[in-house]
Scaffold this motif. Sequence first.
Motif, mmCIF file in Angstrom:
data_model
loop_
_atom_site.group_PDB
_atom_site.id
_atom_site.type_symbol
_atom_site.label_atom_id
_atom_site.label_comp_id
_atom_site.label_asym_id
_atom_site.label_seq_id
_atom_site.Cartn_x
_atom_site.Cartn_y
_atom_site.Cartn_z
ATOM 1 N N ARG A 1 2.473 1.673 -3.434
ATOM 2 C CA ARG A 1 1.463 2.097 -4.406
ATOM 3 C C ARG A 1 1.144 3.580 -4.240
ATOM 4 N NH1 ARG A 1 -3.837 2.763 -3.324
ATOM 5 N NH2 ARG A 1 -5.221 3.088 -5.108
ATOM 6 N N ASN B 1 -9.126 2.332 3.404
ATOM 7 C CA ASN B 1 -8.261 2.368 2.236
ATOM 8 C C ASN B 1 -8.845 3.293 1.182
ATOM 9 O OD1 ASN B 1 -6.282 0.825 3.280
ATOM 10 N ND2 ASN B 1 -6.954 -1.084 2.338
ATOM 11 N N ARG C 1 0.829 -1.210 0.000
ATOM 12 C CA ARG C 1 0.000 0.000 0.000
ATOM 13 C C ARG C 1 0.865 1.264 0.000
ATOM 14 N NH1 ARG C 1 -5.603 0.355 -0.374
ATOM 15 N NH2 ARG C 1 -4.945 2.496 -0.184
ATOM 16 N N ILE C 2 1.952 1.206 0.771
ATOM 17 C CA ILE C 2 2.805 2.400 0.838
ATOM 18 C C ILE C 2 3.453 2.660 -0.513
ATOM 19 C CG2 ILE C 2 4.912 3.321 1.852
ATOM 20 C CD1 ILE C 2 4.122 1.828 4.402
ATOM 21 N N THR D 1 -0.891 6.391 4.447
ATOM 22 C CA THR D 1 -1.140 4.970 4.219
ATOM 23 C C THR D 1 -1.024 4.197 5.525
ATOM 24 O OG1 THR D 1 -0.052 5.301 2.110
ATOM 25 C CG2 THR D 1 -0.523 3.043 2.748
ATOM 26 N N ALA E 1 -8.035 6.733 2.337
ATOM 27 C CA ALA E 1 -6.633 7.041 2.054
ATOM 28 C C ALA E 1 -6.455 7.415 0.597
ATOM 29 C CB ALA E 1 -5.755 5.840 2.411
ATOM 30 N N ASP E 2 -7.096 6.654 -0.283
ATOM 31 C CA ASP E 2 -6.976 6.961 -1.715
ATOM 32 C C ASP E 2 -7.488 8.364 -2.026
ATOM 33 O OD1 ASP E 2 -5.753 4.661 -2.346
ATOM 34 O OD2 ASP E 2 -7.528 3.623 -3.098
ATOM 35 N N TYR F 1 -4.954 10.916 -0.846
ATOM 36 C CA TYR F 1 -3.811 11.075 -1.756
ATOM 37 C C TYR F 1 -4.116 12.179 -2.757
ATOM 38 C CZ TYR F 1 -2.288 6.306 -0.435
ATOM 39 O OH TYR F 1 -1.899 5.197 0.218
#
Lengths: 318, 342, 571
Positions: free
Chosen positions: A198, B325, A195-196, B269, B328-329, B332
Amino acid sequence: MTDMGKTAGMNSGSAQPADAFADALHPHRSHWGDVWRQFRTHKGAMVGTFVFVGIILVVVFGSYFHTIDPQFLDIRNKNQGMSFAHPFGTDNLGRDMLAQVIAGGRVSLLVGVVAMALSLVLGAIVGVLAGFFKPLDGPLMRLTDLFLALPILPLLLVIILLFRDPLRKQFGPETGVFILIVFIIGITSWMQTARIVRGDVLALKEREFVLAARSIGTRSWKIVLRHIFPNVMSPIMVSATLGIASAIITESALSFLGLGFPSDYPTWGRLLFDGKDFIQLTPTRVLWPGLAISLTVLSVNYIGDGLRDALDPRIRGR
Amino acid sequence: MGSYAIRRLLFAIPTLLVISFIVFGILDLAPGDPTGQLPLTIPPEVREQIREALGFNQPFIVRYGLWLQQFLINEPLNLLEKTCDGTWCADWFASSETRLRVTSWSTRSPVVDLIIERTPQTLWVVGMSYVVGILIAIPIGIVSAYKQYSIFDQVGTFISMIGFSVPTFFTGVLMIVIFSVQLGWFPSVYDTTLVVNDWPSFWLQVKQMIMPVMVLALFNASQLSRFMRASMLDNLSQDYVRTARAKGVAEKIVLLVHVLRNSLIPVITVIALSIPQIFGGAIITEQIFRVNGLGALLINGIQSADYPLVQTLTFLFAVLIVLFNLIADLLYGMLDPRIRYD
Amino acid sequence: MKHLKALLMATAATALVASSAFADGHAKRGGDGQLNIIYWQAPSTLNPYLSGGTKDVESASLIIEPLAKYNETGEMVPALVDEIPTVANGGVSEDLKSITWKFSEGLKWSDGSAFKASDAVFTWKYCTDPAGGCAQVSNFADVENMEAVDDRTLKISFSKAKPFPYGPFVGAQSPIIQEAQFKDCLGAKAPECTDQNFGPVGTGPFVVTEFKPNDVIQYKANDNYRVPDQPAFATVLFKGGGDAASSARSVLETGEFDYAWNLQVEPEILSKMAAAGKGKVVSAYGTSVERMMINQTNPDPALGDKRATLEGGKHPFLTDKNVVKALSLAIDRGILVEAGYGSAGQATCNVLPAPAIYASEANDECKTQNVELANKLLDDAGWVKGGDGVREKDGVRLSVLYQTSTNGVRQGTQALVKQMWQAIGVETELRNLDASVFFGGDPSSPDTFQKFYADIEMYTNNFDGTDPEKYMANWLCSDIPSSKNGWQGSNIQRFCDPAYDALVAEMSKTAALEKRAELAKKMNDMLVQSGSIVPLIHRGGVSAHANTLEGVKMNEWDSELWNAAEWKRKK
C-alpha cells in the motif's frame, strides 16, 4: 535509449517502444521469452533454481533410495553420529535423521510455499486495493490494524477449536491439519506485505505514467494490473522470500504448542526445535534441518532476485 | 495534513473499541481456564470456587463492561491521582479505595503495575535490538544495492538469509553454548534486579544485554536490509537518478539524498510496524535469556488464561499499532510530497 | 557440632529466648553470601492460598511455614512445635475428632511480634472464607472449629473422626500467615491486598525484600528466625522463567545458579551437562505416577452429546480386560524410563506406588515386557490380525487415539508406545494438546482431560502429603465427569464398581495404619486389574545443585526448599 522508464513505456501497455512493436507482432512468445532469457543470464538465479529443484527432488524421491521408515524407533541406536547406516545420525529415540529430514521436507516445503502464497496474495490484493482505491483505504487498513493487534495464540486456539474436527472429518487427519495450518499461517502473516505494498502504491499512483494512463481513459483495474502491479513486484518478491522462511518456522512453533501436526510427524522446524537441546550431544541433529531450511530460503531468494530482474523491463533490456 | 491527522485520530477511537471487543470475544471463546495450571491435587469444587472469586463465570458482556470501566476510567483516574498526590489538585479525586483496578488473575495484582514493571527491560533489550538492527540494515541495504552482485552484496545476502531462516530459539541456544558455557564471557540469565548506577554495573548491564540484543538484531536486520536493498534497486534505475547525475550532482548526494529518500517508504512501513512489536516484546528470545519483559508477561498470561492481563496488553498494543501506522502514513507524505491525503 | 545441633533443636525454645546473647550464632547467620535459585516457572504471588501452583507454594515456603513439615523420607517433622501430636502423646483425642498443637516457646514473626495461636485460627478463617477463592481449602476439609486455647495452644476440632488429622498446617501447602498483616484481606478483599500477597510476614528463614511477579524474588535472612545460626545465606535470589533445559545449564554448565528445580529434560542431556563437573543432579520420589487412563466409555463422535459418558455406552473394546492387559504387557517400561526419565523414573505397575507401606506387589508382572503373552491374550480373546497387521474382531479394529499434553518427554513416550503396540497388532493415532487447554477444564473445550474424547490418555497425578485416603477416593462412581456436573469429576476413566465405593467408605472410618494400608492396596489392585488404568512410570522430582552448595535434601513430600535454612556454602 533502451530504458526510458515507465513513463514512456507504460503508455502503450508494454515495456518499451521497441518492444511494443515486437509485442504487436508476437505478443506471447516474445514477452515470456525475454523474461526467460533475462532470467537465464542471472547466475544466482540459475544456481538457486538448481538447488531448489534439487531439494524438491530429494524430498519427493529420497525415500525411494533411503528406505528407513522415519518413524521407526531403534532405541538401542540412539544419539548416533553420522554413519553409513544413518548418514545424518539418529535422534534420542533412535529415529534415522536423514529419513526424517526427507519426510519433514515434504511437509515443510509444502506448508512454506502454500502458506507464503496465500499470505502474499492476500497481502498484495489488500495492499493494492487500499493504496489505489481511496474509499477502500480506511476500512482495509483498519482491518489490517485489527489483524496486527490480535493476540495470535488465543486466536489459534479458537480457530482450532472451531475447525479442527470438521476439517478432520472432511479431509482426514493429515490433510485436515495441513489445510488448517496453511490457513492459520496465511491469515496471520499477510499484514506486513499489505502495508508495504500500500505504501508503495500510494506513491506510485501519483506518478506521471499512472496519470497518463488515466488521462487516456484506461480503466482502473487495468491500471492496477498493467502499471501498478509490475512496479510493486520487488517488495512482493522480498516478502515471498522471507515468507517461506517464516512459514516454515511458524509451523514448528505451532507443532510445539500442540496445535500443528501430530508429534510423530516430522517437519524441518520441528526437527530443529527438538534438536536444539542436543546441540552439544549430537550437533548433526540441528545441523541438517537447519541447513535444509537455510538452503531453501537462500535458493528461493536468488530465484526471487532473478525473477524480479527478469520482470523489470528496464533491466531486461540491458 | 493536520486535519487529516486529526480525522484519523478521531476515527481511531471507534476502531480501538471494536478491536478491544473482538479481542475480548476471542479470549472468551478460547479454551483455557485460570485454574488450568494448578496441580491436579486441587479438587474440582475448589477450582469452581476460585473461578467464582475471579469473576470468570459472569456473563461475557458484564465482564467486558467491567474491563472497559476499569481500564478506560478507573486507571486514568488513578494515574491522575498519583501525579496529583500532595499537590494542588490532590483534593479533586475521591479516594481510590472504592475504585477497582484491572486485576490480573494469576498474580492478583493490578495489571498496569505489572506492565510498568516489565517495560524497562523490554525497552532496553528489544528496543536496542531494533536500533542495532536498523543501524546495521540500512547501510548494508544501501551498499548491497549500489554494488549489486558484488562480493559485499553476495556475502550480505547470504548472512541475512541465514539470519532470517534460522529461528531465534536456535540462535539463542547456540549463543549461550558458545559464549556462556564454552567461553564464559556473558551471563546466560538476564538479571532484572541489576541497578545501573556506576560504570561497573553499566558494564554488567551491557554484558547481559549483548546476547539477547544480538540474536534479535540479526533477525531484524536481515529482514530490513532485504527491503532496503530491493527498494534502492528499484529507485537506482529511475530517470531522476540519471537526470541528477547528468546535472553533475555528486554521486554521494545522488545516493544518500535522492535515492535513499525515495527508497524509504517500504522501510518506514517495516519500522513503523516494528515499533509496536518492541512493546509486544520478543516472546521466544525473552524466554531463552529470561529477560522476563512484556513478551514473557503476555505468554504467561495466555498460558494461565489470565484474561484481564492479556486483554489489557493487547489493547495497549493495538493503540500503538494504530498510532504508528498513522505516523507512517504521515511520513509517506513527507518523503514523497505527491502522496495526498484528502 | 552435630551433637550440639541436635541439642539446640531439642531445646530450641530456650535457645531462642537466649538468642540475643548467643554470640557466635549471630556471627554465622548470613555468613555465606548469596544463594541463587532458579525455577523455570516463575512465581506469580507469594501467597500460596491465592495460587496453588508449585512454584508459588515453594517460593513462599522460604518465608511462611506450617506447624510441621514432611522430611525427605515422608515423615512428619516438627517446625513450629516441639512434637507432633498423636493419640499416644495425647495430642489427638481418642475419638479422633480433635487435635491439639502446642507451639514452641518464644516464636516470633519476622517483624518481631509474637507468633500466636490466634494467627493460625485467622489463617483458617482466611482460607475458608467462601468469597476468597482459596486454593488450599481442601487442607481444611472437615474442620469444624479452631480455637486458640492460649497463645501457644491451638485446638482443631473436626466434624467427624479423622484418622489422619494432619490436613491443616502440615506441609508447605498450608502455612500460617500473620493476622495483623492480613486482617483486612478476608474474602472478596483478598486479591486487593497486593502488598501483603507479595510480601507476607512469616516465621521462615528468609524475608522478602523485593518481589517482581512472574520474574524474580529477592530475600534476606530473617533476623528473628528461631534457630540462631541459620540461615547461612544472607540473601537469596530466586529467578523464574525460561525452560527446564536452560535452567539445568545455568547450574550444571555455567555455574551462575546454585539450585535448579524440576529438570524434566531427556536424561542424556542432563548427564552430558553434569559431566561439566560444576554440579550434581539429585532426585527423589514421591507419589507421582505417569499413567494411562483407559476410557471405559465410548468416545465415538457419532454419539454427539452422549460421547464419552455412561449414557453413551461401554467402550467397544477397551472394556475387554484382556485387551488392556495385553496393551500393558506390550510396553517395555524400562525403555520408557531410559528414553525419557533416567534417574527420575522407575517402572511401576501401581497407581499408588508410595509410601512403602501402601505399595502393592500384586501387579508386578507388568514390569517386564512380554510381547508373546500379550499376543497370546489377544489371540485367545478372538482378536485376529487383518491384512494391514491390525487386529480385529466382529468388525471392530484395535485402533486407538492416544492423547496427552504437549511436552517433549511425553511425545517421546507416545512414539515408543505406538511402536510397541504395533508389534501386537494395535494401531495408534497420537495427539498432543496444549497443557493449558488439556488440564484447563474449560467445559466448552473438547480437548480437556476430563472430557476424554479419546480412547487412551496419559498424564501424571499424585497426592499431597503421605496419606492416600483422599487420593483413592478419586475413583468413586459418583465422581465420573459428565455434562451434568460440568465435566468436573475426578474419575477420569469412568471406572465404576460398588465394591470399590464400599472400600473407600470403609477407609474413611478406619484408624489403624496397617488396616488402612491393606485397604489402600486392595483398592489399588482393583483399579489396576479392572483394566481402566495402566500405570507406567513412578516419577521422581529431579533437580540440580551446585557442588558448592551443602545440605540439600531433595524432598518430594513437601517443598523442595523445606530445609533451605540448613543449606550452606561448602568451604
